[in-house]
Design a protein around this motif. Structure first.
Motif, PDB file in Angstrom:
ATOM      1  N   GLN A   1       0.809  -1.224   0.000  1.00  0.00           N
ATOM      2  CA  GLN A   1       0.000   0.000   0.000  1.00  0.00           C
ATOM      3  C   GLN A   1       0.843   1.275   0.000  1.00  0.00           C
TER       4      GLN A   1
ATOM      5  N   CYS B   1     -10.565   0.120   3.694  1.00  0.00           N
ATOM      6  CA  CYS B   1      -9.160  -0.042   3.323  1.00  0.00           C
ATOM      7  C   CYS B   1      -8.627   1.298   2.845  1.00  0.00           C
ATOM      8  N   LEU B   2      -7.443   1.672   3.317  1.00  0.00           N
ATOM      9  CA  LEU B   2      -6.859   2.968   2.928  1.00  0.00           C
ATOM     10  C   LEU B   2      -6.575   3.024   1.426  1.00  0.00           C
TER      11      LEU B   2
ATOM     12  N   HIS C   1      -6.983  -9.109   7.114  1.00  0.00           N
ATOM     13  CA  HIS C   1      -7.043  -8.110   6.030  1.00  0.00           C
ATOM     14  C   HIS C   1      -5.631  -7.759   5.541  1.00  0.00           C
ATOM     15  N   GLU C   2      -4.721  -7.490   6.476  1.00  0.00           N
ATOM     16  CA  GLU C   2      -3.367  -7.059   6.085  1.00  0.00           C
ATOM     17  C   GLU C   2      -2.559  -8.203   5.470  1.00  0.00           C
TER      18      GLU C   2
ATOM     19  N   HIS D   1      -3.419  -8.618   1.909  1.00  0.00           N
ATOM     20  CA  HIS D   1      -2.800  -7.612   1.032  1.00  0.00           C
ATOM     21  C   HIS D   1      -1.488  -8.144   0.446  1.00  0.00           C
TER      22      HIS D   1
HETATM   23 NI    NI Z   1      -6.426  -2.609   3.288  1.00  0.00          NI
END
Ligand code: NI
Length: 151
Positions: A50, A87-88, A129-130, A133
């Motif tokens: 990210q 999510c960012l 979640h992470e 990614h």
């Molecule tokens: Ni995210």
């Protein structure tokens, strides 16, 4: 240092991130910058892709203090919980996602030492979640799956 956030549809978010071979000064600086970036954006978790780095590093703070995990691995999970997630890298989008309620995760800390931790509730959700990614999976991928299951 606050890093620029990568958002969809940048292809780096869909890549499989490489394992970190050595927890070097570069990785420690990356983790520190990721934490600063996450706090600045008022997020509770961030994965290295990210911020444009395809390596297996995640940071989380669900209100229990900063957590950094390098090469994190989900070793077990149990239960189910449905809650709202965002999510960012997907600004403005929030949705309900069903995830395991409890997880056990291993990884390396900033000293390069192997650690194991258990999380439930929002910590379990953030860990799942992470870690996803790092394999190029985004929370919106689960929405299509859940629609399929209801059919
Ligand atoms: Ni995210």
């Amino acid at each position: 240092m606050i890093l620029p956030l990568i958002t969809v549809p940048d292809p780096i978010l869909r890549q499989k991130a490489r394992p970190v071979k050595k927890v070097s000064k570069r990785i420690r600086t990356l983790a520190q910058n990721m934490l600063e970036t996450m706090y600045d954006a008022e997020g509770v978790g961030l994965a290295a892709p990210q911020v444009g780095v395809a390596e297996r590093v995640i940071v989380i703070d669900v209100g229990q203090g900063p957590l950094v995990l390098i090469n994190p691995k989900l070793v077990s999970k149990s239960g189910q919980e449905r809650d709202v997630e965002g999510c960012l890298s997907i600004p403005g989008r929030r949705a309900y996602v069903t995830r395991a309620a409890k997880v056990k995760v291993t990884g390396l800390n900033l000293e390069g030492k192997k650690i194991e931790l258990e999380g439930e509730g929002i910590l379990a959700r953030a860990l799942q979640h992470e870690i996803e990614h790092l394999d190029g999976i985004l929370f919106i991928d689960h929405l299509a799956e859940e629609r399929e299951e209801k059919r």
